[in-house]
Scaffold this active site. Structure first.
Site, PDB file in Angstrom:
ATOM      1  CB  CYS A  14      -0.980   0.003   1.292  1.00 21.06           C
ATOM      2  SG  CYS A  14      -0.068   0.297   2.761  1.00 21.06           S
ATOM      3  CG  ASP A 429      14.618  26.406 -33.289  1.00 18.74           C
ATOM      4  OD1 ASP A 429      15.034  27.470 -33.201  1.00 18.74           O
ATOM      5  OD2 ASP A 429      14.952  25.367 -33.667  1.00 18.74           O
ATOM      6  CG  ASP A 628      17.627  21.823 -32.333  1.00 18.59           C
ATOM      7  OD1 ASP A 628      17.822  22.021 -31.205  1.00 18.59           O
ATOM      8  OD2 ASP A 628      18.182  21.988 -33.379  1.00 18.59           O
TER       9      ASP A 628
END
Length: 736
Positions: A14, A429, A628
């Site tokens: 648990c 970008d 990128d």
């Protein structure tokens, strides 16, 4: 040096267990942070290896009563063991239920009251000591090491119920002996179903593990041999037969074939690979025979990186989970106190709840104040459920990250999922993100210089530059005609602007318009050319000597096919979009116009992108950045959510919160949909877990809930939370 490791922890049942392990690991000297996931049963630990080691981490886990297991401990064995315990419990519980039903409802004590009492004690005992052995052992270990988990509550509840059968011989009590067996049987049933559901939730990562080949046909001095994947080293040459799975990442050194790379690209159409081309481990060879030299093995392969990033996401925590963690830390002790309080109140003030309990048909006929007090205490003990709280977030995160991996979306940490819901602006970008990242020369013009001499000068300077546009010019020159590049001296590079060098003592420059103007090169006579080229999204690269312009190249980078559709969908969802680039403003605006992007910030140097992101955060609040992952690393870190375009086989992008393997803008939309859907499931699960306990515990305290019904409800709450998380697997996150 800070290292990250992962341990598989056995024996957790648990949220209290996972919290105990987490606290123990965080107390180890040298540990920078530890996160324990109940759903995956794994601990993710960051530690300083000059201070701590894995042995110390393992000891910390063992010292609080749990086991460190090998990674290959299978779910199937755990399910089978849980199934056997459950079936054995029910084999004895069902007869006891029938026997108890005759006594409680029909008043038949068959064959006699004494025989029935003794028989029930004998029949129920194996359910507790055999089927419930793991539960009792877990509870004992928990208490012995100074914590209290869910199993402590189950043990206290079943022992209390069983004890009423023993006390009946000396006191006038109603017996709950059969109830003890029912509580344990339902508890074990809930555990089994929960394990199955948790296994289903993690099946995507198991599918990834199964993708890899098990052996490889590797060339040795005495011929080709089949060896296990683990024995391959970088440089080994592998023979890949038609239809075979490529064992590890490598480079083709002989042959041509088609390869199914759908696990990477999502495209079902095979791609052609020939000598010099990279291939990815776990992709499938088509109809050709090839020889491949291994370039990456083990943990460095593409598939291993994917699995590691998914596991990292599953081991992380969403900020909203912190509340559940705090509640879990106090949950079991508080429930025990409430159970004792229920016993005391019902014992001393039976009239308080007498009106409520008098109409309950399932209470024993011989109920008295002591029996009623035990009844309420047992119900409180077994109704409370920290399991649901502990499973609410990790199961949803596990399913969400698995679904993401299946669709080429790797979520590095849970924080990104919660942050994504508050993002208001997305910054892109340009090169490699909105565009293909494969620029090419579309046009060239020279002034007062022979074309071949012009190309030789430009090629010599650009071949020494690392800028992507330089590569496009070099490729163009190589494809156009045979040109010998002269030797250059005193080469200098000006980041984001251009380069210069001397050839035969004469100074030459190649670069942007601003670079030329800074050095006194007049461009006024070609204003019309510049406007025409840049309006059509061509970037201008100029070539000059120390005083005069010699000519220019127009370089274009094609916009990705899905860019406009993806941007429009993001705008439809309420995001403000922006293009952030170091390119010329006119070029950037032309690209933004085609892609449908709202705003442009252009002519930004790499170091200035971070400031641009900060400005966006001041204007819009939470901002996501898509880049990128290389030049954009600082900006990705600055953004509230960094999204990196993975490129081919290289996805180890540390700066991003989310990595998109397929490198298309449609994946950005999918990542947004996935993040929002996952967080929605987390909120739903936490709501139901808290709502269940807030409703159930007062009812149990009042004596309204039968202990067996309480246990069924407790088990059901955990199953509901895990099942709700599994519904996320059916979510459609693509836009095409």
């Amino acid at each position: 040096m800070i290292k990250t490791t992962q341990l598989k922890v056995g024996g957790m049942t648990c949220a209290s267990c996972s919290r105990a392990v987490e606290l123990a690991l965080n107390r180890v000297r040298g540990v920078d942070g530890a996160s324990v996931n109940l759903a995956t049963e794994k601990a993710m630990i960051r530690y300083d290896d000059s201070v701590a080691d894995e042995d110390a981490l393992r000891r910390a886990v063992v010292d609080v009563g749990f086991q460190v297991q090998e990674e290959d401990v299978g779910c199937d064995e755990e399910w089978e063991a849980a199934r056997k315990r459950m079936l054995f419990a029910w084999a004895l519980t069902i007869p006891s239920m029938v026997w108890m039903f005759g006594s409680m409802v029909l008043g038949m004590h068959w064959p006699s009251s004494l025989v029935m009492r003794v028989g029930m004690l004998i029949l129920v005992l194996p359910v507790l000591v055999v089927s419930g052995r793991e539960t009792f052992m877990s509870a004992w270990k928990s208490v012995r090491h100074g914590s209290a988990n869910m199993d402590v509550l189950i043990v206290l509840g079943t022992v209390s119920a069983y004890a009423t059968g023993l006390l009946q011989f000396w006191l006038a009590l109603g017996s709950f002996t059969g109830v003890a067996a029912m509580i344990m049987a339902f508890h074990l049933t809930g555990r089994y179903i929960e394990k199955k559901a948790r296994g289903k939730a993690s099946q995507e990562i198991r599918k990834l593990l199964e993708l890899g080949a098990k052996t490889a046909l590797v060339e040795r001095e005495d011929g080709a041999k089949d060896i296990p994947i683990s024995e391959i080293v970088v440089g080994d040459v592998m023979r890949i037969k038609p239809g075979a799975r490529i064992p590890t990442d490598g480079e083709v050194i002989e042959g041509t074939t088609s390869i199914d790379e759908s696990m990477v690209t999502g495209e079902s159409i095979p791609v052609i690979r020939t000598v010099g081309d990279p291939v990815i481990g776990a992709t499938v060879n088509g109809n050709g025979f090839i020889r491949v030299r291994a370039t990456r093995v083990g943990r460095d392969t593409f598939l291993s990186q994917i699995i590691r990033m998914v596991e990292q996401a599953q081991g992380s925590k969403v900020p909203i989970q912190l509340l559940a963690d705090r509640v879990t830390g106090w949950f079991v002790p508080v429930v025990i106190i409430l159970a004792l309080a229920a016993f005391t109140v019902h014992l001393l003030f039976p009239s308080v709840f007498a009106g409520i309990m008098s109409w309950l048909p399932w209470l024993p006929a011989d109920m008295n104040r002591v029996t009623g007090a035990i009844y309420a205490m047992v119900a409180v003990l077994v109704i409370a459920c920290p399991c649901a709280l502990g499973l609410a977030t990790p199961t949803a995160l596990m399913v969400g990250s698995g679904l993401g991996a299946k669709n080429g979306i790797l979520i590095r940490n849970g924080e990104a999922i919660q942050a994504m819901k508050d993002v208001r602006a997305i910054v892109f970008d340009k090169t490699g993100t909105v565009t293909e990242g494969k620029p090419s020369v579309t046009r060239m013009k020279t002034f007062d210089i022979d074309d071949k001499r012009f190309l030789a000068i430009a090629g010599a300077l650009e071949s020494a530059s690392e800028h992507p546009l330089a590569g496009a010019i070099v490729n163009f020159i190589g494809e156009s005609e045979e040109v010998d590049f002269p030797k250059i001296d005193e080469f200098e590079s000006f980041t984001g602007k251009g380069v210069q060098a001397r050839i035969d003592g004469e100074l030459y420059r190649v670069g942007s318009g601003s670079f030329m103007k800074e050095r006194g090169i007049v461009l006024d006579r070609i204003d019309d050319d510049i406007e025409e080229m840049e309006t059509h999204a061509n970037t201008m690269i100029f070539v000059a000597d120390s005083e005069h312009l010699l000519g220019w190249f127009a370089v274009s980078d094609r916009i990705k096919d899905d860019a406009r559709c993806a941007v429009l969908e993001l705008k439809r969802q309420g995001f403000h979009t922006m293009l952030l680039t170091g390119d010329n403003k006119r070029v950037a605006e032309a690209i933004a116009d085609v892609a449908g992007i709202d705003e442009v910030i252009a002519e930004v140097k790499p170091g200035e992108k971070v400031e641009a992101i900060r400005g966006m955060q001041l204007r819009y609040g939470m901002v996501a950045m898509v880049g990128d992952g290389i030049n954009d690393a600082p900006a990705l870190k600055q953004a509230d959510v960094g999204i990196a375009m993975g490129s081919g086989t290289d996805i180890a992008i540390e700066s991003a919160d989310i990595t998109l393997i397929r490198s298309n803008l449609a994946s950005v939309v999918s990542a947004v949909i996935l993040s929002r859907a996952t967080f929605r499931k987390i909120k739903q699960n936490l709501f139901w877990a808290f709502f269940y306990n807030l409703l159930a515990i007062p009812l149990a305290f009042a004596g309204v809930l039968h202990p067996v019904i309480a246990e069924i409800a407790m088990a059901g709450s955990s199953i509901t939370v895990v099942g709700n998380a599994n519904l996320l697997r059916n979510k459609k996150i693509g836009i095409f």
